[in-house]
Write an enzyme that holds these catalytic residues in place. Structure first.
Site, PDB file in Angstrom:
ATOM      1  CG  HIS A 239      54.954  -7.395 -22.141  1.00 45.59           C
ATOM      2  ND1 HIS A 239      55.275  -6.522 -21.367  1.00 45.59           N
ATOM      3  CD2 HIS A 239      55.639  -8.621 -21.945  1.00 45.59           C
ATOM      4  CE1 HIS A 239      56.194  -7.044 -20.453  1.00 45.59           C
ATOM      5  NE2 HIS A 239      56.362  -8.398 -20.908  1.00 45.59           N
TER       6      HIS A 239
ATOM      7  CG  ASP B  60      58.019 -16.077 -22.700  1.00 44.88           C
ATOM      8  OD1 ASP B  60      59.060 -16.495 -22.603  1.00 44.88           O
ATOM      9  OD2 ASP B  60      57.252 -15.686 -21.701  1.00 44.88           O
TER      10      ASP B  60
HETATM   11  N1  CMC Z   1      44.883 -13.455 -26.031  1.00 41.06           N
HETATM   12  C1  CMC Z   1      43.544 -12.761 -26.083  1.00 41.06           C
HETATM   13  N2  CMC Z   1      43.244 -11.305 -25.745  1.00 41.06           N
HETATM   14  C2  CMC Z   1      44.396 -11.201 -24.967  1.00 41.06           C
HETATM   15  C3  CMC Z   1      45.644 -11.414 -24.711  1.00 41.06           C
HETATM   16  C4  CMC Z   1      45.891 -12.770 -25.365  1.00 41.06           C
HETATM   17  N3  CMC Z   1      47.152 -13.156 -25.270  1.00 41.06           N
HETATM   18  N4  CMC Z   1      46.283 -10.772 -23.973  1.00 41.06           N
HETATM   19  C5  CMC Z   1      45.605  -9.817 -23.370  1.00 41.06           C
HETATM   20  N5  CMC Z   1      44.327 -10.016 -24.092  1.00 41.06           N
HETATM   21  C6  CMC Z   1      43.013  -8.958 -24.322  1.00 41.06           C
HETATM   22  C7  CMC Z   1      42.369  -9.124 -22.653  1.00 41.06           C
HETATM   23  O1  CMC Z   1      41.290 -10.131 -22.777  1.00 41.06           O
HETATM   24  C8  CMC Z   1      41.879  -7.644 -22.646  1.00 41.06           C
HETATM   25  O2  CMC Z   1      40.961  -7.540 -23.468  1.00 41.06           O
HETATM   26  P1  CMC Z   1      39.673  -6.424 -22.968  1.00 41.06           P
HETATM   27  O3  CMC Z   1      40.290  -4.998 -23.008  1.00 41.06           O
HETATM   28  O4  CMC Z   1      38.638  -6.549 -23.879  1.00 41.06           O
HETATM   29  O5  CMC Z   1      39.249  -6.899 -21.586  1.00 41.06           O
HETATM   30  C9  CMC Z   1      43.271  -6.722 -23.123  1.00 41.06           C
HETATM   31  O6  CMC Z   1      43.685  -7.632 -24.050  1.00 41.06           O
HETATM   32  C10 CMC Z   1      44.248  -6.370 -22.027  1.00 41.06           C
HETATM   33  O7  CMC Z   1      44.723  -7.583 -21.603  1.00 41.06           O
HETATM   34  P2  CMC Z   1      44.664  -7.575 -19.921  1.00 41.06           P
HETATM   35  O8  CMC Z   1      44.950  -8.909 -19.503  1.00 41.06           O
HETATM   36  O9  CMC Z   1      44.174  -6.598 -19.131  1.00 41.06           O
HETATM   37  O10 CMC Z   1      46.503  -7.094 -19.958  1.00 41.06           O
HETATM   38  P3  CMC Z   1      47.695  -7.323 -18.930  1.00 41.06           P
HETATM   39  O11 CMC Z   1      48.470  -6.214 -18.959  1.00 41.06           O
HETATM   40  O12 CMC Z   1      46.933  -7.672 -17.490  1.00 41.06           O
HETATM   41  O13 CMC Z   1      48.116  -8.895 -19.177  1.00 41.06           O
HETATM   42  C11 CMC Z   1      49.537 -10.430 -20.104  1.00 41.06           C
HETATM   43  C12 CMC Z   1      49.315  -9.131 -19.734  1.00 41.06           C
HETATM   44  C13 CMC Z   1      51.021 -10.755 -20.664  1.00 41.06           C
HETATM   45  C14 CMC Z   1      49.358 -11.332 -18.896  1.00 41.06           C
HETATM   46  C15 CMC Z   1      48.402 -10.816 -21.022  1.00 41.06           C
HETATM   47  O14 CMC Z   1      48.723 -10.200 -22.338  1.00 41.06           O
HETATM   48  C16 CMC Z   1      48.534 -12.558 -21.541  1.00 41.06           C
HETATM   49  O15 CMC Z   1      47.825 -13.269 -20.713  1.00 41.06           O
HETATM   50  N6  CMC Z   1      49.290 -13.066 -22.546  1.00 41.06           N
HETATM   51  C17 CMC Z   1      49.508 -14.207 -22.647  1.00 41.06           C
HETATM   52  C18 CMC Z   1      50.374 -15.083 -21.843  1.00 41.06           C
HETATM   53  C19 CMC Z   1      52.003 -14.703 -22.148  1.00 41.06           C
HETATM   54  O16 CMC Z   1      52.266 -14.609 -23.138  1.00 41.06           O
HETATM   55  N7  CMC Z   1      52.396 -13.967 -21.069  1.00 41.06           N
HETATM   56  C20 CMC Z   1      53.821 -13.872 -21.134  1.00 41.06           C
HETATM   57  C21 CMC Z   1      54.463 -12.443 -21.147  1.00 41.06           C
HETATM   58  S1  CMC Z   1      55.917 -12.121 -21.797  1.00 41.06           S
HETATM   59  C22 CMC Z   1      56.991 -12.887 -20.623  1.00 41.06           C
HETATM   60  C23 CMC Z   1      57.107 -11.996 -19.365  1.00 41.06           C
HETATM   61  O17 CMC Z   1      57.898 -10.991 -19.225  1.00 41.06           O
HETATM   62  O18 CMC Z   1      56.580 -12.549 -18.405  1.00 41.06           O
END
Ligand code: CMC
Length: 428
Positions: free
Chosen positions: A307, A364
């Site tokens: 998240h 989710d």
């Molecule tokens: N699986 C594997 N690696 C992950 C995941 C995941 N689900 N989420 C983040 N990472 C890694 C990412 O690759 C990065 O690694 P590194 O630092 O080595 O590059 C690190 O963790 C930070 O991730 P980020 O993408 O920079 O973080 P963000 O804040 O931009 O993204 C997120 C947050 C929710 C989009 C992401 O965690 C994700 O894609 N999760 C899966 C989709 C999901 O479950 N979304 C629902 C969110 S809750 C409902 C809502 O409120 O919308």
């Protein structure tokens, strides 16, 4: 003396005011920085940028705190009704009996949608995704209420539009489902409460009696409350930015629905179940999928994990995990996908990659399991999220209008070609 931040650019020191929120959150106000220095700030994805001052929702991602208008989410999920929470978010206070009756009656009185809208549904292909239909239908509502298009009308008119959207979204969502099934639509029944009415429109048929199971209704009420607002997330920010151009509320909500649809936001609930099903069909080798999620060359991510703001745990996931157990238990459902979800959670939470990055199951991860148990089809999961999030979007839009916020218009750092001359076709 009030706190200031000092920044030195090209040898010149500038003082920027520091803003402190009611929960002691600190921000550097850079709104005058460009005028003073010619510099802007750069923050793709707004990871470190506040876009507004808001009094609606407080969350602390480190401590796992979520409060609507000061009330802890745990108390609201346990004790309140969704319609009460909707009132709280939009109006700022919990309603007394008279206020709640007024709001409930007004919403009940506007649940019907114009019969002509059925013709839009008839034109969609059978397998149309309900989020696509819903976003278009909500935007289309604006054409039936042209007088509502100016957001600067007196509050009574704006209020009517807000009530209309809350009343009609579940009707349109259930109609989208009925059309996809080829079933006759069920009209709203205003003797039922908000959640009962939605369940009835979804699952009743003219040929059968449909009895609403209180366990199902209670779980739905909880889920909608948990989703009702989440401060400046992707869809709320979209609603505010679309609304900031003074587009009407229907268009702003329609854009919010489109933003929610993506699998990184609300679409994750559908993606989680599809992922779990895929892992199960592939032989349930959890380590293989965890390894794929960690592999930077592989685009696969564990859906339902991670998240933007919660880095320790998602308080909504805590409540929902327990609710999922309760619902499955009470309904006597043994769901192998839930078992798989629990095993996956265990494997991932022991893995250094997930620990280091603070990646925990989010809301989710478990909501889809409950929706499945309630009989809601997978493609409707994000629609359920939209129904829950609607009061939050409306509250965010109303706050933006009341604060007379300027049109949202970010700047950029241009990195494209510098000036060059046009060449005729035969010289390229
Ligand atoms: N699986 C594997 N690696 C992950 C995941 C995941 N689900 N989420 C983040 N990472 C890694 C990412 O690759 C990065 O690694 P590194 O630092 O080595 O590059 C690190 O963790 C930070 O991730 P980020 O993408 O920079 O973080 P963000 O804040 O931009 O993204 C997120 C947050 C929710 C989009 C992401 O965690 C994700 O894609 N999760 C899966 C989709 C999901 O479950 N979304 C629902 C969110 S809750 C409902 C809502 O409120 O919308």
């Amino acid at each position: 003396m009030s706190e200031v931040a000092r920044i030195i650019l090209d040898g010149v020191e500038y003082e920027l005011p520091v803003i402190t929120g009611s929960e002691n959150e600190k921000a550097i106000d850079i709104s005058k920085l460009r005028g003073m220095s010619g510099y802007i700030t750069l923050d793709p994805g707004f990871k470190n940028t506040g876009s507004t001052k808001s009094a609606i929702t407080f969350l602390d991602g480190e401590k796992g705190i979520l409060r609507y208008r000061g009330y802890p989410i745990e108390q609201l999920a346990e004790k309140a009704s969704f319609i009460e929470v909707a009132y709280l978010l939009i109006y700022g206070e919990l309603p007394n009996k008279t206020e709640l009756d007024y709001f409930t009656n007004s919403v009940s009185n506007h649940t019907l949608v114009h019969e002509d809208m059925k013709r839009f549904f008839a034109a969609y292909p059978n397998n149309a995704h309900p989020m696509g239909m819903l976003s278009a239908m909500i935007a289309s509502l604006s054409t039936f209420y042209p007088e509502s298009q100016n957001p600067n009308r007196p509050f009574k008119d704006i209020e009517l539009t807000m009530h209309r959207v809350i009343a009609k979204l579940p009707t349109l969502a259930a109609q989208a489902y009925k059309f996809s099934m080829g079933h006759p639509i069920m009209y709203p029944n205003n003797d039922l409460n908000y959640t009962e009415n939605f369940l009835n429109m979804m699952f009743a048929l003219p040929t059968d009696d449909y009895e609403i199971d209180p366990v199902v209704e209670d779980a739905l009420n909880k889920l909608l409350i948990l989703h009702a607002d989440h401060e400046q997330n992707c869809s709320a920010a979209t609603v505010r930015i679309v609304g900031s151009s003074q587009a009407n509320l229907y268009s702003a909500i329609s854009a919010g629905i489109a933003a929610l649809w993506g699998p990184l936001h609300g679409g994750a609930n559908q993606a989680v179940i599809e992922m779990l099903q895929m892992i199960k069909d592939d032989g349930s080798d959890l380590q293989k999928w965890v390894d794929k999620a960690k592999d930077k060359q592989d685009s696969f991510r564990l859906m339902g994990f991670g998240h933007r703001v919660y880095k320790n745990f998602d308080p909504r996931a805590k409540i929902i995990k327990k609710a999922a157990d309760d619902v499955l238990d009470k309904l006597g459902i043994d769901d192998p996908v839930l078992d798989l979800a629990k095993q996956l959670e265990k494997v991932a939470l022991q893995d250094e990659y997930f620990i280091e990055r603070g990646l925990y199951p989010n809301v989710d991860f478990y909501s889809g399991i409950i929706y499945r148990a309630l009989g809601i089809p997978t493609e409707m999961f994000t629609v359920m999220f939209a129904i829950g999030r609607l009061p939050g979007w409306i509250a965010q839009w109303k706050e933006m209008v009341e604060n007379s916020e300027p049109i949202g218009r970010p700047r950029q750092v241009y990195v494209g070609a510098t000036e060059r001359n046009y060449k005729p076709l035969d010289e390229r």
